[in-house]
Design an enzyme around this catalytic site. Sequence first.
Site, PDB file in Angstrom:
ATOM      1  N   ASP A  84       7.258  77.360  23.678  1.00 44.22           N
ATOM      2  CA  ASP A  84       8.439  78.202  23.477  1.00 44.22           C
ATOM      3  C   ASP A  84       8.721  79.082  24.691  1.00 44.22           C
ATOM      4  OD1 ASP A  84       8.661  77.095  20.967  1.00 44.22           O
ATOM      5  OD2 ASP A  84       7.583  78.713  19.963  1.00 44.22           O
ATOM      6  N   ASP A 128      14.469  81.652  23.080  1.00 44.25           N
ATOM      7  CA  ASP A 128      14.199  80.393  22.397  1.00 44.25           C
ATOM      8  C   ASP A 128      13.834  80.687  20.951  1.00 44.25           C
ATOM      9  OD1 ASP A 128      13.581  77.398  22.536  1.00 44.25           O
ATOM     10  OD2 ASP A 128      11.711  78.206  21.733  1.00 44.25           O
ATOM     11  N   CYS A 131       2.121  70.150  32.081  1.00 41.42           N
ATOM     12  CA  CYS A 131       2.902  69.368  33.031  1.00 41.42           C
ATOM     13  C   CYS A 131       2.039  68.273  33.657  1.00 41.42           C
ATOM     14  CB  CYS A 131       3.474  70.277  34.123  1.00 41.42           C
ATOM     15  SG  CYS A 131       4.545  69.415  35.296  1.00 41.42           S
ATOM     16  N   GLU A 187      20.576  78.740  23.439  1.00 45.40           N
ATOM     17  CA  GLU A 187      20.892  77.319  23.386  1.00 45.40           C
ATOM     18  C   GLU A 187      21.880  77.055  22.262  1.00 45.40           C
ATOM     19  OE1 GLU A 187      18.347  73.140  23.775  1.00 45.40           O
ATOM     20  OE2 GLU A 187      17.385  75.000  23.177  1.00 45.40           O
TER      21      GLU A 187
END
Length: 370
Positions: free
Chosen positions: A355, A190, A345, A274
Amino acid sequence: MRISFKTELKLNNRERTQLAKHAGVARHAWNWGLDLCQKILNYNRENPDDKLRFPSAIDLHKFLVKWVKAENPWYYEVSKTSPQYALRHLSSAFSDFFRKKMANGRRVGFPRFKKKGQHDSFTLQGTIKIKHRSIQLPKLGILKTYERLPQGLAPKTAVVSRTADRWFVAFSYEIEPNPTVKMLTAVGVDLGIKTLATLSTGETFPNPQPYRKSQARLARLQKAASRKVKGSKNRHKANMKVAKQHARTANIRKDTLNKLTTHLAKSHSQVVIEDLNVSGLMANHCLAKSIADLGMYEFRRQLTYKCELYGSELITVNRFFPSSKTCSGCGHIQDMSLKERVFNCQQCNASIDRDLNAAINLRNQALILA
């Protein structure tokens, strides 16, 4: 596979003059050809019923020999391949423009005129011999280098370029892939602004931010250059200091990315990244400077050929995959603002660095896409 090798040349004043002459002839041929092509396009636009055929690279070279070389005898002081390749590159630039080709996420624009001292380069073709610490080029003879060159090669072409006051030579050659023993399987990467890269293993690579750290010095050098008289030697010296600072900034960025991509390709059998929309990210004026300082396109370019060279697999995840908004533990997706650096979460109450959470999600995609 085919890779390129680029190294700095160790030159004296006579050799520097010869290289500058070659670059000057190539620049003159490019500008002359571009001017001729513009006139033909303008004529065709004004006379749609009597259009002229757009010249190819061969046509441009024939016109150059017939019209330009006869009036400019200094063309014969350099290798004939220098202006030839300049016209070939011009023809390729027009082809990319007409086909609306994309480069670095952006459409290729209309070819521009070249200016002396900016991106000086030329291409040579012919007898090129590579020795231990020197290279023999057509018309230029033997030029020394600062480092050892790969042996047993016979490249057909070589590109000589200048960055600030330093000259470089580059050539490509075939090499067999050399797979390395991988310690780990898949790894998610990332990219970030504060941290250059965060791996799914928990390893992080700091961002040197070469441009931001050099801004103050660069501003002083540019202001000093603007105060000098135009055309004076002092202004040339001041502009050379600015060019050296830009080159130093670019070298720091390239060195950092080279070390990172080599580590990823050599140590992991699968590298998951990504497919970022760099052009869209650059549209954010608050982050554009920091994103440009990362060199995302250069990172992906290096990682692509190094994975092939060292026997790794490069996996690209769709740019719409919510890697930062998905919990790596339970898979719950929730909205997160850019300023939130810790992923909390709401379903399983897990707390993890933003990250690192994204990198783990990218690694998990390797199992799904495999």
